[in-house]
Write an enzyme that holds these catalytic residues in place. Structure first.
Site, PDB file in Angstrom:
ATOM      1  N   ASP A 472     -60.665  42.190  37.824  1.00 27.73           N
ATOM      2  CA  ASP A 472     -59.838  41.935  36.645  1.00 27.73           C
ATOM      3  C   ASP A 472     -60.386  42.674  35.426  1.00 27.73           C
ATOM      4  OD1 ASP A 472     -57.833  40.757  35.181  1.00 27.73           O
ATOM      5  OD2 ASP A 472     -58.362  38.692  35.691  1.00 27.73           O
ATOM      6  N   ASP A 542     -48.942  38.848  35.484  1.00 31.09           N
ATOM      7  CA  ASP A 542     -49.227  37.414  35.460  1.00 31.09           C
ATOM      8  C   ASP A 542     -47.939  36.608  35.478  1.00 31.09           C
ATOM      9  OD1 ASP A 542     -51.918  37.451  35.618  1.00 31.09           O
ATOM     10  OD2 ASP A 542     -52.297  37.308  33.469  1.00 31.09           O
TER      11      ASP A 542
HETATM   12  C1  DGJ Z   1     -55.791  37.480  34.502  1.00 28.35           C
HETATM   13  C2  DGJ Z   1     -55.231  37.644  35.877  1.00 28.35           C
HETATM   14  O1  DGJ Z   1     -54.091  38.432  35.844  1.00 28.35           O
HETATM   15  C3  DGJ Z   1     -54.960  36.274  36.462  1.00 28.35           C
HETATM   16  O2  DGJ Z   1     -54.343  36.407  37.706  1.00 28.35           O
HETATM   17  C4  DGJ Z   1     -56.250  35.515  36.560  1.00 28.35           C
HETATM   18  O3  DGJ Z   1     -57.114  36.145  37.473  1.00 28.35           O
HETATM   19  C5  DGJ Z   1     -56.906  35.432  35.193  1.00 28.35           C
HETATM   20  N1  DGJ Z   1     -57.019  36.711  34.557  1.00 28.35           N
HETATM   21  C6  DGJ Z   1     -58.260  34.805  35.297  1.00 28.35           C
HETATM   22  O4  DGJ Z   1     -58.925  34.821  34.121  1.00 28.35           O
END
Ligand code: DGJ
Length: 730
Positions: A472, A542
């Site tokens: 991430d 997301d």
């Molecule tokens: C952003 C990601 O896109 C989410 O899926 C998740 O992993 C969060 N960060 C966790 O902080």
């Protein structure tokens, strides 16, 4: 495939019989862009001199307004009044460059772009044009590569400082293509967090238009890719020019329609705030750009690009294989979990045929919220009493694979790492350190920082004996500055940052060749070709709402194949939109990507669990078709109430069609959907009904989408979907 030099016409012709790209040397010295598009047999010398308005012999830089000419490598400071591909400040302060051709090579293979991700493999040939500034001695190499099995031409530029003194680059783009008219439609993928990559189309108009980013990542706001559509080009017919940059940092993609109505397209590292000091003898490589022309509409361009990504961009051993069906705990628990909870969830998931359990954010340091511990990659024993090793062992004992979330590029001000190394983050001297999501960004231009990150992350992956990693990156970069670079060189930091990230990714991914890596950046904020060179899939967004995902994934498919798109079934009401969509539709949409779940399976009803078991069986059976079939977009969510797409196997013996209707339509007749990509001579059986149709019939008359028997009432609800699995029969 061939790259030839015609001595008489002083021109280069790159062609594979479907696509041609032609460069001519005006007066034998100045590389002009003559043509790119449908294959030609060649270009006559007369046409080139008509273009320059001078005979080849009478062409000289003194007399010819470069401003009127399409060029391969325009530079700043000469008689071209438009922005060029290359900008410099030479030792004596001048910015004027007059590049002349001094030679060329045509060779098999392609050059290595130092430290940069790039296309690879297969039968390739490269034309290198050697150019030189006759005054200063600065040298430029332009690279053009063709692959035997692809319509994509790759371009890049290398600058070699042979001036004997220091030179500062102020602009070093990857490609410039000058079109002689501007009657095109520009397509970009623009968006925001949770709304990544929406299709935006606009006619070219005079002046600048384009997209870019200035914050250290390709970004949620725009993809480093765009297309120009010829007038009347559609999804299925007409000429489409696709451009994609193999780069994940700040970028620029720009089209300038000039005073004569010509369109200059440029793509490369974002020049805003960019400088690069090139000492005598040093060289600078610009990232690679992928240029993809198709005469078969936007769909044809996408399919060529997808094949190129599969064959020449992805490097992972998972590039052309099935992917495990995963379950990720993020939307199920956020930071609130412990080992018992996770193992119970995994057990339940295993019973439904899920292959991989992914532990998301919150397993390290004392991270109970997003305000601490990034950088402290040691197990939180409060939540995981047996550490990562213990949890991983329990997951593996269930017969599942184990995956782990990491965010290696970040540091929390509340972390042991920050307390020990407050100078390791990107910061501009004594200025305030601007936090986003309560975190700072590690200075990946520093070798000591990179070494720490590699060792800390590798140790966690080893401890957890992981099979999958979600990498991430949750914030943009601001207040650029580094303690290891003198202030006058901070203009180099954005590029040095991403080069550092590539170094770390290269070292970690090559240490774990059997691990499946997925990139992510606060959803789909770094969804680009550069990332795909290290990690064969990326979390799309997301936003997991099926209705929203139709738009996001539909637009993402313009450049990226389904195998690159992370897509999960999540809970309803959806956490981002509050919308309720049927499980069937959430699954149908997620099947257009690397399929998985992002919910607490234990909270599902017995019926839902049974439905998921069946869905997983189906995905396991047809995943190759879903991920690697030829992709056809049939109905655009940007144009109406329906979204439809289909994938067809390479031998055209199997296809899967997905049709999603957003809002229910009362009093409507069954919808007719024209399919594509089938063999008109083959017959296809609809696996659900057993009815056999002709391929010609399905493509020309269409398939009638009707309510399945006994589901008439449910079918009247919003967000319904249909999937049609067609198998060729004798
Ligand atoms: C952003 C990601 O896109 C989410 O899926 C998740 O992993 C969060 N960060 C966790 O902080």
């Amino acid at each position: 495939m061939s790259i030839t030099y015609n001595q008489e016409a002083r021109s280069f012709h790159l062609t594979n019989g479907r696509v041609s790209y032609v460069i001519a040397l005006a007066a034998g010295k100045y590389p002009l862009h003559v043509y790119w598009g449908r294959a030609l047999r060649g270009i006559t010398e007369d046409l080139v001199s008509t273009l320059t308005m001078y005979s080849n012999e009478n062409f000289s830089l003194n007399e010819t307004p470069l401003d009127r000419l399409p060029q391969e490598c325009p530079t700043c400071g000469m008689a071209d009044l438009r922005e060029g591909m290359l900008g410099v400040r030479l030792g004596d302060g001048s910015t004027a460059l007059a590049l002349e051709y001094v030679g060329h090579d045509i060779a098999d293979g392609k050059p290595d772009l130092c430290g940069l991700p790039a296309s690879h493999g297969g039968n390739a040939q490269t034309l290198t044009l050697h150019l030189k500034d006759m005054y200063s001695g600065l040298c430029v190499d332009l690279f053009y590569t063709m692959f035997a099995d692809s319509d994509v031409i790759t371009r890049s530029m290398r600058v070699i400082n042979a001036t004997g003194g220091d030179v500062t680059l102020t602009r070093a783009l990857s490609a410039c293509v000058d079109f002689q008219t501007h009657d095109y439609t520009l397509l970009t993928l623009s968006g925001a967090w949770a709304r990544e990559r929406e299709m935006v189309k606009r006619p070219l108009v005079y002046g600048h238009q384009g997209v870019g980013s200035v914050h250290g990542a390709s970004g949620h706001q725009a993809s480093p890719a765009f297309a120009l559509l010829e007038p009347n080009a559609t999804e299925d017919i007409g000429g489409v020019y696709g451009f994609a940059l193999c780069y994940s940092g700040s970028f620029m993609a720009d089209v300038l329609v000039d005073q004569f109505g010509a369109a200059r397209t440029q793509l490369g590292i974002q020049p805003y705030d960019f400088t690069w000091k090139l000492a005598a003898g040093e060289r600078f490589d610009a990232p690679e750009a992928f240029l993809c022309f198709s005469a078969e509409g936007l769909g044809g361009m996408s399919r060529s690009m997808h094949a190129f990504v599969h064959n020449h961009v992805l490097r992972s051993k998972f590039a052309n294989t099935n992917r495990p069906i995963l379950i990720n705990n993020w939307e199920a628990t956020y930071f609130n979990f412990n080992e018992d909870k996770l193992v119970a969830m995994a057990k339940c998931a295993k019973q439904m045929g899920i292959d991989l359990f992914v532990l998301d954010d919150g397993w390290f340091g004392h991270r109970d919220l997003d305000n601490s511990s990034l950088g402290d990659w040691y197990d939180d024993m409060r939540k995981l009493p047996g550490g990562l090793a213990g949890l991983s062992q329990k997951i593996h004992a269930l017969g599942m694979k184990f995956g782990l979330w990491v965010e290696p590029e970040m540091i929390s001000p509340d972390s042991d790492l920050y307390r020990a190394h407050p100078d390791w983050c990107i910061h501009a001297g004594e200025r305030m350190r601007v936090e986003a999501r309560r975190q700072l960004v590690l200075d990946m231009s520093r070798a000591d920082v990179r070494d720490y990150v590699v060792e800390a992350i590798c140790a966690a992956l080893e401890r957890g004996n992981v099979d999958y990693v979600k990498w991430d990156m949750n914030r943009n970069i601001t207040m650029w500055g580094s303690e290891q670079l003198p202030g006058e060189r901070w203009g180099e930091l954005a590029h040095r940052y991403i080069m550092g990230v590539y170094d770390v990714m290269g070292r970690i991914t090559s240490r774990f060749p059997n691990v499946l890596f997925e990139s992510c950046a606060g959803g789909g904020g770094r969804f680009d070709m550069g990332m795909m060179c290290y990690m064969p899939q990326a979390w799309c967004s997301d936003d997991t709402d099926a209705h929203e995902r139709c738009k996001i994934q539909y637009a993402t498919s313009v450049f990226f194949p389904c195998s690159c798109m992370g897509a999960h079934v999540s809970a309803v009401p959806n956490h981002q939109t509050g919308r309720k969509t049927p499980l069937k539709t959430r699954a149908a949409v997620a099947m257009a990507g690397t399929y998985g779940y992002e919910l607490d399976v234990q909270k599902l009803s017995a019926e839902e669990r049974a439905e998921i078991r069946e869905l997983n069986k189906r995905v396991h059976k047809i995943q190759k078709l879903l991920l690697y079939g030829d992709f056809y977009r049939l109905r655009s969510p940007y144009e109406g109430n329906e979204t439809a797409w289909m994938t067809v196997s390479a031998n055209k013996k199997e296809a899967l069609v997905t049709f999603v209707q957003a809002l229910a339509k009362p009093n409507s007749i069954p919808m007719l959907l024209k399919l594509a990509g089938l063999d008109p001579k083959k017959n296809y059986r609809d696996e659900a009904t057993g009815i056999v149709y002709g391929g010609d019939e399905l493509m020309n008359y269409g398939y009638r989408i009707k309510e399945p028997k006994g589901e008439a009432v449910e079918a009247k609800h919003d967000f319904q979907s249909w999937q049609i699995h067609l198998v060729a029969v004798k």
